[in-house]
Design an enzyme around this catalytic site. Structure first.
Site, PDB file in Angstrom:
ATOM      1  CD  GLU A 185       4.937  -3.798  -3.636  1.00 19.70           C
ATOM      2  OE1 GLU A 185       4.247  -4.773  -3.919  1.00 19.70           O
ATOM      3  OE2 GLU A 185       4.759  -2.673  -4.125  1.00 19.70           O
ATOM      4  CB  CYS A 224       3.595  -1.693  -7.024  1.00 23.04           C
ATOM      5  SG  CYS A 224       3.011  -3.348  -7.183  1.00 23.04           S
ATOM      6  N   GLY A 250       0.830  -1.207   0.000  1.00 19.59           N
ATOM      7  CA  GLY A 250       0.000   0.000   0.000  1.00 19.59           C
ATOM      8  C   GLY A 250       0.856   1.245   0.000  1.00 19.59           C
TER       9      GLY A 250
HETATM   10  P1  NAP Z   1      -3.132   2.417   2.147  1.00 23.29           P
HETATM   11  O1  NAP Z   1      -3.875   3.663   2.407  1.00 23.29           O
HETATM   12  O2  NAP Z   1      -1.723   2.368   2.600  1.00 23.29           O
HETATM   13  O3  NAP Z   1      -3.956   1.223   2.815  1.00 23.29           O
HETATM   14  C1  NAP Z   1      -3.514  -0.119   2.794  1.00 23.29           C
HETATM   15  C2  NAP Z   1      -3.958  -0.817   4.061  1.00 23.29           C
HETATM   16  O4  NAP Z   1      -3.208  -0.305   5.158  1.00 23.29           O
HETATM   17  C3  NAP Z   1      -5.422  -0.578   4.401  1.00 23.29           C
HETATM   18  O5  NAP Z   1      -5.912  -1.752   4.988  1.00 23.29           O
HETATM   19  C4  NAP Z   1      -5.358   0.546   5.388  1.00 23.29           C
HETATM   20  O6  NAP Z   1      -6.457   0.524   6.272  1.00 23.29           O
HETATM   21  C5  NAP Z   1      -4.067   0.243   6.128  1.00 23.29           C
HETATM   22  N1  NAP Z   1      -3.435   1.446   6.666  1.00 23.29           N
HETATM   23  C6  NAP Z   1      -3.174   2.599   6.008  1.00 23.29           C
HETATM   24  N2  NAP Z   1      -2.568   3.469   6.827  1.00 23.29           N
HETATM   25  C7  NAP Z   1      -2.437   2.853   8.023  1.00 23.29           C
HETATM   26  C8  NAP Z   1      -1.902   3.245   9.273  1.00 23.29           C
HETATM   27  N3  NAP Z   1      -1.374   4.447   9.474  1.00 23.29           N
HETATM   28  N4  NAP Z   1      -1.930   2.353  10.278  1.00 23.29           N
HETATM   29  C9  NAP Z   1      -2.461   1.136  10.091  1.00 23.29           C
HETATM   30  N5  NAP Z   1      -3.001   0.711   8.939  1.00 23.29           N
HETATM   31  C10 NAP Z   1      -2.990   1.569   7.910  1.00 23.29           C
HETATM   32  O7  NAP Z   1      -3.122   2.048   0.610  1.00 23.29           O
HETATM   33  P2  NAP Z   1      -4.275   1.988  -0.463  1.00 23.29           P
HETATM   34  O8  NAP Z   1      -5.630   2.141   0.128  1.00 23.29           O
HETATM   35  O9  NAP Z   1      -4.014   0.757  -1.195  1.00 23.29           O
HETATM   36  O10 NAP Z   1      -3.973   3.186  -1.444  1.00 23.29           O
HETATM   37  C11 NAP Z   1      -3.665   4.494  -1.008  1.00 23.29           C
HETATM   38  C12 NAP Z   1      -2.397   4.966  -1.683  1.00 23.29           C
HETATM   39  O11 NAP Z   1      -1.356   3.985  -1.521  1.00 23.29           O
HETATM   40  C13 NAP Z   1      -2.461   5.125  -3.174  1.00 23.29           C
HETATM   41  O12 NAP Z   1      -2.977   6.350  -3.557  1.00 23.29           O
HETATM   42  C14 NAP Z   1      -1.045   4.957  -3.595  1.00 23.29           C
HETATM   43  O13 NAP Z   1      -0.367   6.168  -3.472  1.00 23.29           O
HETATM   44  C15 NAP Z   1      -0.487   3.990  -2.625  1.00 23.29           C
HETATM   45  N6  NAP Z   1      -0.363   2.613  -3.153  1.00 23.29           N
HETATM   46  C16 NAP Z   1       0.815   2.228  -3.647  1.00 23.29           C
HETATM   47  C17 NAP Z   1       0.964   0.947  -4.119  1.00 23.29           C
HETATM   48  C18 NAP Z   1       2.269   0.496  -4.653  1.00 23.29           C
HETATM   49  O14 NAP Z   1       2.403  -0.684  -4.879  1.00 23.29           O
HETATM   50  N7  NAP Z   1       3.236   1.342  -4.870  1.00 23.29           N
HETATM   51  C19 NAP Z   1      -0.087   0.042  -4.102  1.00 23.29           C
HETATM   52  C20 NAP Z   1      -1.308   0.461  -3.584  1.00 23.29           C
HETATM   53  C21 NAP Z   1      -1.407   1.752  -3.111  1.00 23.29           C
HETATM   54  P3  NAP Z   1      -7.867   1.227   5.912  1.00 23.29           P
HETATM   55  O15 NAP Z   1      -8.732   0.082   5.552  1.00 23.29           O
HETATM   56  O16 NAP Z   1      -8.266   1.926   7.154  1.00 23.29           O
HETATM   57  O17 NAP Z   1      -7.622   2.170   4.775  1.00 23.29           O
END
Ligand code: NAP
Length: 526
Positions: A265, A302, A241
């Protein structure tokens, strides 16, 4: 289906009284039934306790028993593919062929790990026989192998609802090692998580494994996710994420009384370096390939190629126009959820507003008209501006590319040295240009997990030699991969048995090599 769905805590269901949340259709914005109740603290703790109870019996399974279980999970996931097509498309906006393809990738991945553990050599068995007569002190009998690390927490990835979620790569590699798994579902695809979670539980039951082998929790990352990471039973975490999310969990895990590893990752812009022949001899072909890779999956891979470094000059200018034209032709499409679309919109606005950046193409602020739509974007800058403005190195997650014009080779090398850790870097050119660019390759090798020549980085093969990892901030542990059979090593640790009687040794370390696996015996690999 009931009106409120709940977590899967081993073989029982969670309570319906937790905070409810809903998925929504990213293409239409429509809220989807049913509601999902967030897990209570007690439910998270119960999942942890069950996993702790299951860890011993799971660790004691033979490779064949684990293989049977993994293949049963694969069969069960394939068996619900029609249900998955319906639920995944509505929760993610991904097209049906992608859902079918990702289901195949998920089951294929599970079967690849089944083959690995059934064959058995992955445990890296090493034997040093004793030398009682050695002077000045005798050498003892020492034997080591990899053993499962213990219960693993897995955070589902928004951008891979199947292959990197409930029964995806992190779960498959942890189960293959012999670790119980507790999954934190992603809020964007809870129905997908439930369908796959039930398929895993059915496999746990039909294979007669311990109840705590698998649990699935609903709820926010900052509540349920963080409580899970803090649970004393947990021994490792897998995450895909955002950089902020991965970093927060990494720090939380490090601050526990017993710190544990977090394999997160996170962000990567997957730079592409163009050697001169590309723009001089095959500019259109390259631009077309780049556009295909950049807009694939609405840029939500990613390994999306976010930045291209090319030579300044006429050929570079012409490449910019060609690429701008191609990107402007790609239609707006729905992103996976509003959070990702909003983050994309902010990234595009920041880039558009930067005095260092030329906007090649973008519609509005990148946010399309309906639902979670996003339009493609392309920007250009020069190497000095890129090096002087750290924000230009940030990931804009989505269908966006930054083209950076460099004043010759030295500037490209300077940029390569300044790069953050990445999942991939690609070099395009002729074989002879590549051999003249060993200095560039040497630098890139220190920055990435995977180096590509004349190929685009999207499309991550699941196989034995894949490395999907890289130095921070691509991941929190650049020594690991989250795709391919090497991913199992994240959830195993070496244990050495010294002076053990033969009948008490694991089969992998017995004298006669009854399992017939590859081992290192007295320094000789066989
Ligand atoms: P995310 O916001 O990081 O969420 C992924 C998981 O982690 C979710 O289950 C989220 O819970 C949890 N989480 C997020 N922040 C946390 C924290 N501070 N403490 C504990 N758990 C936490 O990622 P996303 O929803 O997939 O996408 C958001 C952004 O991530 C995208 O806009 C992009 O920039 C980036 N992303 C990057 C990649 C990559 O491979 N480079 C892949 C996916 C996403 P919740 O259910 O509460 O949200």
């Amino acid at each position: 289906m009931s009106e409120i769905e709940t977590s899967l805590i081993g073989f029982s269901r969670g309570d319906t009284s937790g905070d409810p949340f809903y998925a929504s259709n990213p293409a239409t914005g429509e809220q989807l039934a049913p509601a999902y109740a967030s897990a209570s603290d007690a439910e998270v703790d119960r999942a942890g306790e069950l996993a702790e109870l299951a860890a011993g019996s799971l660790a004691a399974l033979s490779g064949s028993e684990k293989a049977k279980f993994l293949r049963t999970v694969a069969d069960n996931v394939e068996g619900i593919v029609e249900d998955l097509v319906s639920v995944v498309t509505s929760e993610t906006g991904l097209p049906e062929p992608r859902v079918r393809g990702e289901t195949g990738r998920t089951s294929g991945q599970l079967r690849l790990f089944a083959d690995l553990v059934e064959e058995g050599s992955w445990v890296d068995a090493r034997i040093d026989h004793s030398i009682p007569e050695r002077q000045p002190i005798p050498k003892p009998d020492l034997r080591s192998m990899l053993r499962p690390i213990g219960p693993v927490g897995v955070f589902c990835a928004s951008n891979f609802p199947l292959a990197f979620s409930v029964a995806g790569g992190d779960t498959a590699s942890a189960l293959a090692s012999g670790c119980p798994v507790i999954v934190k579902a992603h809020h964007a695809h809870p129905g997908t998580a439930l369908a796959v979670g039930q398929a895993v539980i059915a496999a746990v039951k039909s294979c007669g494994l311990a109840e705590g082998t698998f649990s699935l929790l609903y709820g926010g990352g900052r509540t349920v996710g963080q409580r899970l990471v803090k649970h004393p039973a947990l021994k490792a975490v897998g995450f895909t994420g955002s950089r902020s999310g991965g970093r927060a969990l990494f720090e939380l895990a490090g601050a526990r009384p017993e710190p544990i590893p977090v394999y997160a990752e996170m962000s990567s812009v997957n730079p592409i370096f163009l050697l001169p022949s590309v723009l001089n001899e095959r500019k259109e072909e390259f631009a077309l390939g780049l556009q295909g890779s950049a807009v694939m999956g609405v840029g939500q891979f990613c390994t999306n190629p976010g930045v291209v470094f090319h030579d300044k000059g006429e050929a570079g200018d012409s490449f910019k126009s060609t690429y701008a034209e191609l990107m402007s032709q790609a239609p707006a499409s729905a992103m996976l959820h509003s959070g990702i679309r909003d983050a994309y919109g902010e990234g595009v606005s920041d880039r558009s507003g930067s005095s260092n950046v030329e906007v090649l193409t973008v519609a509005g602020d990148g946010r399309g008209a309906g639902g979670c739509e996003a339009s493609t974007s392309a920007f250009a800058t020069d190497a000095r501006s890129y090096l002087g403005d750290a924000s230009l190195a940030d990931e804009v997650f989505g269908p966006s590319t930054l083209l950076v014009a460099c004043e010759g080779r030295e500037e490209m090398l300077e940029i390569a040295r300044a790069l953050e850790g990445q999942l991939t870097a690609s070099v395009f050119g002729t074989a002879s240009e590549l051999s003249d660019s060993q200095d560039l390759v040497d630098i890139l090798e220190t920055k990435v997990g995977r180096l590509l020549f004349n190929q685009f980085p999207t499309g991550v093969e699941v196989c034995h030699s894949m490395v999907h990892g890289g130095p921070y901030p691509a991941t929190t542990d650049g020594r690991s991969t989250s795709v391919g059979t090497g991913a199992i090593l994240r959830f195993a640790r070496p244990v050495c048995y010294q002076g053990f009687p033969p009948e008490r040794l694991p089969k992998e370390l017995d004298e006669e090599n009854s399992l017939g696996i590859k081992r290192v015996v007295d320094g000789k690999r066989g």
